[in-house]
Design an enzyme around this catalytic site. Structure first.
Site, PDB file in Angstrom:
ATOM      1  N   LYS A  22     -68.919  12.841  35.500  1.00  0.00           N
ATOM      2  CA  LYS A  22     -69.485  13.174  34.179  1.00  0.00           C
ATOM      3  C   LYS A  22     -68.518  14.059  33.401  1.00  0.00           C
ATOM      4  CE  LYS A  22     -72.536  16.700  33.890  1.00  0.00           C
ATOM      5  NZ  LYS A  22     -72.139  17.742  32.951  1.00  0.00           N
ATOM      6  N   ASN A  23     -67.991  15.086  34.076  1.00  0.00           N
ATOM      7  CA  ASN A  23     -67.166  16.066  33.355  1.00  0.00           C
ATOM      8  C   ASN A  23     -65.797  15.525  32.963  1.00  0.00           C
ATOM      9  OD1 ASN A  23     -69.276  17.797  33.519  1.00  0.00           O
ATOM     10  ND2 ASN A  23     -68.367  19.164  35.055  1.00  0.00           N
ATOM     11  N   CYS A 116     -77.313  29.038  27.486  1.00  0.00           N
ATOM     12  CA  CYS A 116     -78.159  28.193  28.325  1.00  0.00           C
ATOM     13  C   CYS A 116     -78.596  29.037  29.495  1.00  0.00           C
ATOM     14  CB  CYS A 116     -77.407  26.948  28.764  1.00  0.00           C
ATOM     15  SG  CYS A 116     -75.999  27.327  29.777  1.00  0.00           S
ATOM     16  N   ARG A 121     -72.341  31.628  27.621  1.00  0.00           N
ATOM     17  CA  ARG A 121     -71.367  30.561  27.375  1.00  0.00           C
ATOM     18  C   ARG A 121     -70.849  30.547  25.929  1.00  0.00           C
ATOM     19  NH1 ARG A 121     -73.235  25.335  30.823  1.00  0.00           N
ATOM     20  NH2 ARG A 121     -71.038  24.990  31.093  1.00  0.00           N
ATOM     21  N   ASP A 305     -70.115  24.768  40.372  1.00  0.00           N
ATOM     22  CA  ASP A 305     -71.084  23.671  40.283  1.00  0.00           C
ATOM     23  C   ASP A 305     -71.617  23.214  41.642  1.00  0.00           C
ATOM     24  OD1 ASP A 305     -70.912  23.701  37.553  1.00  0.00           O
ATOM     25  OD2 ASP A 305     -69.753  21.859  37.352  1.00  0.00           O
ATOM     26  N   ARG A 397     -79.211  14.458  33.772  1.00  0.00           N
ATOM     27  CA  ARG A 397     -77.990  14.733  33.008  1.00  0.00           C
ATOM     28  C   ARG A 397     -76.751  14.554  33.873  1.00  0.00           C
ATOM     29  NH1 ARG A 397     -77.506  20.259  31.415  1.00  0.00           N
ATOM     30  NH2 ARG A 397     -75.535  19.396  30.784  1.00  0.00           N
TER      31      ARG A 397
HETATM   32  C1  UD1 Z   1     -67.134  23.133  32.572  1.00  0.00           C
HETATM   33  C2  UD1 Z   1     -68.046  22.127  33.244  1.00  0.00           C
HETATM   34  C3  UD1 Z   1     -69.149  22.856  34.011  1.00  0.00           C
HETATM   35  C4  UD1 Z   1     -68.549  23.871  34.968  1.00  0.00           C
HETATM   36  C5  UD1 Z   1     -67.575  24.790  34.257  1.00  0.00           C
HETATM   37  C6  UD1 Z   1     -66.835  25.730  35.201  1.00  0.00           C
HETATM   38  C7  UD1 Z   1     -67.942  20.242  31.720  1.00  0.00           C
HETATM   39  C8  UD1 Z   1     -68.652  19.380  30.747  1.00  0.00           C
HETATM   40  N1  UD1 Z   1     -68.631  21.266  32.230  1.00  0.00           N
HETATM   41  O1  UD1 Z   1     -67.943  23.854  31.634  1.00  0.00           O
HETATM   42  O2  UD1 Z   1     -69.901  21.875  34.727  1.00  0.00           O
HETATM   43  O3  UD1 Z   1     -69.594  24.667  35.525  1.00  0.00           O
HETATM   44  O4  UD1 Z   1     -66.575  24.006  33.559  1.00  0.00           O
HETATM   45  O5  UD1 Z   1     -66.161  25.012  36.177  1.00  0.00           O
HETATM   46  O6  UD1 Z   1     -66.806  19.994  32.084  1.00  0.00           O
HETATM   47  N2  UD1 Z   1     -66.229  31.185  28.457  1.00  0.00           N
HETATM   48  C9  UD1 Z   1     -66.086  32.157  27.485  1.00  0.00           C
HETATM   49  N3  UD1 Z   1     -65.600  31.776  26.258  1.00  0.00           N
HETATM   50  C10 UD1 Z   1     -65.256  30.489  25.973  1.00  0.00           C
HETATM   51  C11 UD1 Z   1     -65.387  29.501  26.989  1.00  0.00           C
HETATM   52  C12 UD1 Z   1     -65.874  29.883  28.218  1.00  0.00           C
HETATM   53  O7  UD1 Z   1     -66.380  33.329  27.706  1.00  0.00           O
HETATM   54  O8  UD1 Z   1     -64.810  30.207  24.850  1.00  0.00           O
HETATM   55  C13 UD1 Z   1     -66.778  31.553  29.784  1.00  0.00           C
HETATM   56  C14 UD1 Z   1     -68.129  30.862  30.037  1.00  0.00           C
HETATM   57  O9  UD1 Z   1     -69.185  31.574  29.459  1.00  0.00           O
HETATM   58  C15 UD1 Z   1     -68.184  30.846  31.542  1.00  0.00           C
HETATM   59  C16 UD1 Z   1     -66.706  30.657  31.954  1.00  0.00           C
HETATM   60  O10 UD1 Z   1     -65.937  31.060  30.805  1.00  0.00           O
HETATM   61  O11 UD1 Z   1     -68.651  32.073  32.040  1.00  0.00           O
HETATM   62  C17 UD1 Z   1     -66.357  29.238  32.343  1.00  0.00           C
HETATM   63  O12 UD1 Z   1     -66.523  28.384  31.244  1.00  0.00           O
HETATM   64  P1  UD1 Z   1     -65.679  27.038  31.030  1.00  0.00           P
HETATM   65  O13 UD1 Z   1     -64.581  26.956  32.043  1.00  0.00           O
HETATM   66  O14 UD1 Z   1     -65.323  26.965  29.598  1.00  0.00           O
HETATM   67  O15 UD1 Z   1     -66.769  25.962  31.370  1.00  0.00           O
HETATM   68  P2  UD1 Z   1     -67.249  24.737  30.498  1.00  0.00           P
HETATM   69  O16 UD1 Z   1     -66.084  24.015  29.955  1.00  0.00           O
HETATM   70  O17 UD1 Z   1     -68.335  25.153  29.598  1.00  0.00           O
END
Ligand code: UD1
Length: 419
Positions: A22-23, A116, A121, A305, A397
């Site tokens: 999915k990701n 969420c 996030r 995850d 999902r």
């Molecule tokens: C992706 C995955 C999700 C997985 C996560 C971490 C997808 C669709 N989802 O989510 O399943 O759990 O990676 O492996 O690929 N953060 C900030 N600011 C930002 C972006 C992120 O503070 O601008 C923080 C988030 O709140 C979180 C951490 O960084 O605590 C990790 O987030 P990120 O690596 O961005 O995860 P996603 O891309 O949302």
């Protein structure tokens, strides 16, 4: 709302074919916006998040059709530059619309994705990166408005945290920027490599994906592509844990064993037999498993995850297991539900302590988020008596044909449709 009913106790045995990731599929679908030519994506899982993305692409102006596990996109109409709340709120990955639209239209307005259950996030890392590429950002009426009147220009972007989504958004925009972009402290997840492979197939010039330093030399335009999505390492890990928790013997087909190393290593350490082949893994219970400690980390560390699913297993491992969650600030929503099965878990900020119990007993439980949901299903598979899992739309999902696959492995599980 549908529910899943499980009668636990049976050992799961047999073969399961792991679906496409999915990701990986999500950012690749958004990448199709970068070209006006048709593209074909294979091994796309049938999941609610994929349907949402297909709907989103069609709304923006990219004709997209999904049939089974194949998605086809067609020549584009004029794109809209506004992503409204109704589409964005369904899925955080919707923020990946920003990179391609900024690259193609020089502007994009996206409704702010909310928090969420697993944490706030924010998207500050994405937005800082767009600023480095020359975009101006403002927030008005709940929308993040991003504008780069003179087009994007390559830059050095040093991420304060190796965010998966931010790294993807940079790739999805910098491929069409003028000059070179260097991402320092980039995310190294296999899904990043898969996206970079797609973009390179489209004619992009990306080197270093899969390492913490990625170089992107911008090109004028990109063309269509055919690609097969990599296997879902999180789904695979969930089935490996299903073998461990039910004392079973499961052969997983269509996997990349290397992507699962952190999980396999922990399972092996606890005593599960793991035999790897080029594209398959056999996970076999042969003796009682030992308590473990895990700390979630960015790839190649232990994936956040898979934390909830591993916790479900730890509930039955003799002794004291410990989990430290370092990626999300609030990712222990499953604890209260696992306690309903009789698990002995205490949480102190980012640390969960789990003392193994002799048995779990079936209970009515409620899913709070996708991976928490799979932990509850795993607990239900081994718990004595009946487990009723509600709010399973979260599971839809991220797990393709969950009950069907588990049933084939011998689980007593069904979905009950309720209006
Ligand atoms: C992706 C995955 C999700 C997985 C996560 C971490 C997808 C669709 N989802 O989510 O399943 O759990 O990676 O492996 O690929 N953060 C900030 N600011 C930002 C972006 C992120 O503070 O601008 C923080 C988030 O709140 C979180 C951490 O960084 O605590 C990790 O987030 P990120 O690596 O961005 O995860 P996603 O891309 O949302």
């Amino acid at each position: 709302m549908d529910k899943i009913i499980i009668h636990g106790g049976g050992k799961l045995k047999g073969e399961v074919v792991i679906s496409g990731a999915k990701n990986s599929a999500l950012p690749i679908l958004f990448a199709t916006l970068l070209t006006d030519e048709p593209s074909v994506i294979k091994n796309v899982p049938c999941l609610a998040d994929i349907d949402t993305t297909v709907e989103f692409l069609n709304f923006i102006g990219k004709k997209t059709v999904k049939k089974g596990n194949i998605v086809k996109t067609y020549a584009s109409e004029k794109y809209k530059h506004i992503a409204p709340y109704d589409l964005v709120r369904k899925m955080r990955a919707s923020v990946l619309i920003m990179g391609p639209l900024l690259a193609r239209l020089n502007k994009v307005d996206v409704s702010l994705p909310g928090g969420c259950t697993i944490g706030a996030r924010p998207i500050d890392i994405h937005l800082d990166a767009f600023k480095r590429l020359g975009a101006e950002i403002s927030v008005e009426g709940g929308y993040v408005k991003t504008l780069s009147e003179n087009g994007l220009k390559g830059a050095v972007i040093d991420l304060k945290f190796p965010s998966v989504g931010a790294t993807e958004n940079i790739l999805l925009s910098a491929v069409l920027a003028k000059g070179r972009t260097t991402i320092i402290n980039a995310a190294k997840e296999p899904e990043i490599e898969d996206l970079a492979n797609v973009l390179n197939k489209m004619g992009a010039n990306i080197v270093g994906a899969g390492t913490s330093k990625i170089f992107i030399d911008g090109v004028e335009s990109l063309h269509g592509f055919i690609h097969e999505v990599i296997p879902d390492r999180i789904e695979a890990a969930t089935y490996m844990i299903a073998a461990a928790i039910t004392k079973g013997d499961i052969v997983l087909r269509n996997v990349v064993p290397n992507h699962l190393k952190a999980v396999s290593d922990k399972l092996k350490k606890s005593g599960l037999s793991i035999k790897e082949n080029t594209t398959s893994i056999r996970a076999q219970w042969i003796k009682n498993l030992k308590a473990q400690n895990i700390k979630t980390e960015v790839y190649p560390g232990f994936p956040t995850d898979v934390q909830a699913q591993f916790m479900a297993l730890m509930c039955l491992l003799k002794g004291h297991s410990k989990i430290e969650e370092t990626i999300f600030e609030n990712r222990f929503m499953h604890v209260a539900e696992l306690q309903r099965f009789g698990a002995n878990i205490t949480v102190d900020c980012k640390i969960a302590n789990i003392i193994g119990v002799e048995k779990l007993s079936g209970a009515p439980v409620m899913v709070s988020d996708l991976r928490a949901g799979s932990a509850l299903v795993l607990a239900g598979l081994v718990a004595e008596g009946e487990t009723v899992v509600s709010r399973i739309y979260h599971l839809d999902r991220g797990y393709e044909m969950l009950e069907k696959k588990l049933k084939k492995l011998g689980a007593d599980i069904q979905r009950r449709h309720e209006s």
